[in-house]
Enzyme design. Structure first.
Site, short mmCIF file in Angstrom:
data_model
loop_
_atom_site.label_atom_id
_atom_site.label_comp_id
_atom_site.label_asym_id
_atom_site.label_seq_id
_atom_site.Cartn_x
_atom_site.Cartn_y
_atom_site.Cartn_z
N MET A 93 0.85 -1.19 0.00
CA MET A 93 0.00 0.00 0.00
C MET A 93 0.88 1.24 0.00
O MET A 93 1.70 1.41 0.91
CB MET A 93 -0.89 0.01 1.24
CG MET A 93 -1.91 -1.10 1.29
SD MET A 93 -2.82 -1.09 2.85
CE MET A 93 -1.64 -1.95 3.91
N VAL A 151 1.79 -5.31 8.05
CA VAL A 151 3.24 -5.04 8.16
C VAL A 151 3.46 -3.54 8.04
O VAL A 151 3.03 -2.92 7.07
CB VAL A 151 4.03 -5.78 7.05
CG1 VAL A 151 5.52 -5.54 7.23
CG2 VAL A 151 3.72 -7.27 7.06
N GLY A 181 1.48 4.16 4.67
CA GLY A 181 2.30 3.28 3.85
C GLY A 181 2.67 1.98 4.53
O GLY A 181 3.20 1.97 5.63
N SER A 182 2.41 0.86 3.89
CA SER A 182 2.61 -0.43 4.54
C SER A 182 2.34 -1.56 3.56
O SER A 182 2.25 -1.35 2.36
CB SER A 182 1.67 -0.53 5.74
OG SER A 182 0.37 -0.12 5.36
N ARG A 183 2.19 -2.79 4.11
CA ARG A 183 1.84 -3.93 3.27
C ARG A 183 1.03 -4.93 4.09
O ARG A 183 1.01 -4.88 5.32
CB ARG A 183 3.08 -4.60 2.69
CG ARG A 183 3.88 -5.42 3.68
CD ARG A 183 5.20 -5.89 3.10
NE ARG A 183 5.12 -7.17 2.42
CZ ARG A 183 6.10 -7.64 1.65
NH1 ARG A 183 7.21 -6.94 1.45
NH2 ARG A 183 5.99 -8.81 1.07
#
Length: 215
Positions: A93, A151, A181-183
């Protein structure tokens, strides 16, 4: 989705929006056009915390995408939370994606596993093992288990998870949020059929990530 139980602008962003709006208004009042950068920051925060309703695909063996973003990885590897081989699908993301996280299946929360860690770029493979992360171990009614992992990324500094072991999630239900911002990593049973490929742009809930074995 006429009964979406959440505001279109996520509650997680309200303090940031309020502070940035006040700052923009004050600077505009005293300094006029010098307030433009402050209004840009306000609009950026507004778009970041948007949280629209989504249509929910139906199908007993469908696994829905838990987050907006771009597919980074599709392949077989070890699930470190259940200690089994699994199909892993990772979604990155960026700051322009919707950042609420939603359940990929109808399931009970078997366990929630939180790990402290680093904050390297979430697009790197090592982020799955090195970064701060929070995993939901989900168990479906037929006994199928999978892991859904939030994450943190380079900028992200706060993983929010609102469910506990023993609670039940329905597909598409909002269960958490990651700021800036991440995943998200999914570990699915071997034999699952991926419905996405690396590089695909996906949307939370509306995109079908995979079909579970037997689908």
């Amino acid at each position: 989705m006429t009964n979406y139980p959440h505001p279109i602008i996520a509650r997680e962003g309200w303090p940031y929006l309020t502070a940035s709006l006040i700052a923009a208004v004050l600077v505009a009042w005293f300094f006029g056009w010098w307030s433009i950068p402050f209004w840009i920051v306000y609009l950026f925060i507004l778009q970041f915390f948007r949280d629209p309703p989504r249509e929910i695909p139906q199908g007993a063996n469908l696994v829905l995408c838990p987050a907006d973003g771009r597919v980074l990885l599709v392949g077989n590897m070890r699930d470190p939370y259940r200690n089994v081989e699994a199909l892993k699908v990772s979604v990155f993301m960026n700051v322009f994606n919707v950042h609420s996280n939603r359940s990929p299946v109808d399931a009970a929360v078997k366990d929630v596993v939180y790990n402290k860690g680093l904050f390297v770029n979430a697009s790197f493979d090592k982020a799955s093992s090195d970064n701060e992360r929070n995993a939901l171990i989900l168990r479906m009614d037929d006994g199928t288990e999978l892991a859904c992992v939030q994450v943190a990324g380079l900028i992200a500094r706060r993983i929010l998870c609102y469910v506990k072991p023993g609670e039940r999630l329905t597909r598409g239900q909002r269960y958490g949020f990651i700021r800036f911002g991440s995943r998200v990593d999914l570990y699915l049973p071997l034999g699952s059929k991926p419905r996405v490929a690396i590089g695909d742009k996906v949307k939370a809930t509306t995109t079908v990530i995979a079909e579970l074995p037997g689908g």
